[in-house]
Design a protein around this motif. Sequence first.
Motif, PDB file in Angstrom:
ATOM      1  N   ILE A  58       0.870  -1.189   0.000  1.00 38.33           N
ATOM      2  CA  ILE A  58       0.000   0.000   0.000  1.00 38.33           C
ATOM      3  C   ILE A  58       0.901   1.231   0.000  1.00 38.33           C
ATOM      4  CG2 ILE A  58      -1.614   1.366   1.402  1.00 38.33           C
ATOM      5  CD1 ILE A  58      -2.980  -1.265   2.158  1.00 38.33           C
ATOM      6  N   GLY A  59       0.636   2.123  -0.913  1.00 39.85           N
ATOM      7  CA  GLY A  59       1.457   3.318  -1.063  1.00 39.85           C
ATOM      8  C   GLY A  59       2.435   3.201  -2.220  1.00 39.85           C
ATOM      9  N   ARG A  62       0.122   1.839  -7.708  1.00 35.37           N
ATOM     10  CA  ARG A  62      -1.180   2.505  -7.556  1.00 35.37           C
ATOM     11  C   ARG A  62      -1.984   1.799  -6.473  1.00 35.37           C
ATOM     12  NH1 ARG A  62      -2.665   6.141 -11.737  1.00 35.37           N
ATOM     13  NH2 ARG A  62      -4.780   6.033 -11.007  1.00 35.37           N
ATOM     14  N   THR A  64      -3.591   1.533  -3.181  1.00 38.90           N
ATOM     15  CA  THR A  64      -4.090   2.313  -2.052  1.00 38.90           C
ATOM     16  C   THR A  64      -5.298   1.585  -1.496  1.00 38.90           C
ATOM     17  OG1 THR A  64      -5.596   3.601  -3.438  1.00 38.90           O
ATOM     18  CG2 THR A  64      -3.363   4.499  -3.135  1.00 38.90           C
ATOM     19  N   GLU A  65      -5.749   2.020  -0.326  1.00 36.43           N
ATOM     20  CA  GLU A  65      -6.916   1.390   0.273  1.00 36.43           C
ATOM     21  C   GLU A  65      -8.159   1.552  -0.595  1.00 36.43           C
ATOM     22  OE1 GLU A  65      -4.881   3.447   1.908  1.00 36.43           O
ATOM     23  OE2 GLU A  65      -4.246   2.461   3.753  1.00 36.43           O
ATOM     24  N   ALA A  67      -8.052   1.708  -3.989  1.00 36.96           N
ATOM     25  CA  ALA A  67      -7.712   1.318  -5.355  1.00 36.96           C
ATOM     26  C   ALA A  67      -8.868   0.555  -5.995  1.00 36.96           C
ATOM     27  CB  ALA A  67      -6.458   0.435  -5.351  1.00 36.96           C
ATOM     28  N   ASP A 136      -6.787   0.101 -11.147  1.00 42.65           N
ATOM     29  CA  ASP A 136      -5.478   0.285 -10.522  1.00 42.65           C
ATOM     30  C   ASP A 136      -4.763  -1.051 -10.342  1.00 42.65           C
ATOM     31  OD1 ASP A 136      -5.779   3.138 -10.032  1.00 42.65           O
ATOM     32  OD2 ASP A 136      -7.226   2.574  -8.487  1.00 42.65           O
TER      33      ASP A 136
END
Length: 178
Positions: A58-59, A62, A64-65, A67, A136
């Motif tokens: 995560i981070g 692409r 992310t929480e 995504a 993503d």
Amino acid sequence: MQDTADLSTSKLGTKKYWDELYALELENFRRNPQDTGDCWFSDSDAEQKMIDFLVDNIGAYRITEDASVVDLGTGNGHLLFELHETEFQGKLVGIDYSEESVKLATNIAEATGVEDFISFQQADIFNSGWNPGKFDVVLDKGTLDAISLSGIKINGKLDVVDVYAGVVEKILKKDSIF
């Protein structure tokens, strides 16, 4: 691409096989809502390894929480249900060419109250008109393996293995992850 001419065909590569399997799993689920079907490759912990990779990254990329994630060959949707239980709260979409698979996954989503977070669609990803949008993260936990055994030729000449990368590329956002 590697020459796939020496790959043997198998019933695991047929839509008929998967339709029949998921029709049975759907009937089992209707009789017992605790029976959500098999988690493919659980013996190798493949699903958990995929989830761990995504959570650990995560981070990055692409990831992310929130995504957007698509699971190609989602089956019963187990991978997406598990992702939803972790930190992933973005658009989660499961695609499968088996209508019975999509019925099963949708029934499980409704029974568990996550139908507003996870959606399922029946589609032939090799249909040139298929366009689910861009994501993503694109997941495949064994779909390419199964379809490579189908013996299906796209436009009468190309193996699905030769076309698959282009299908995935078409739905990836810039700098996204497969």
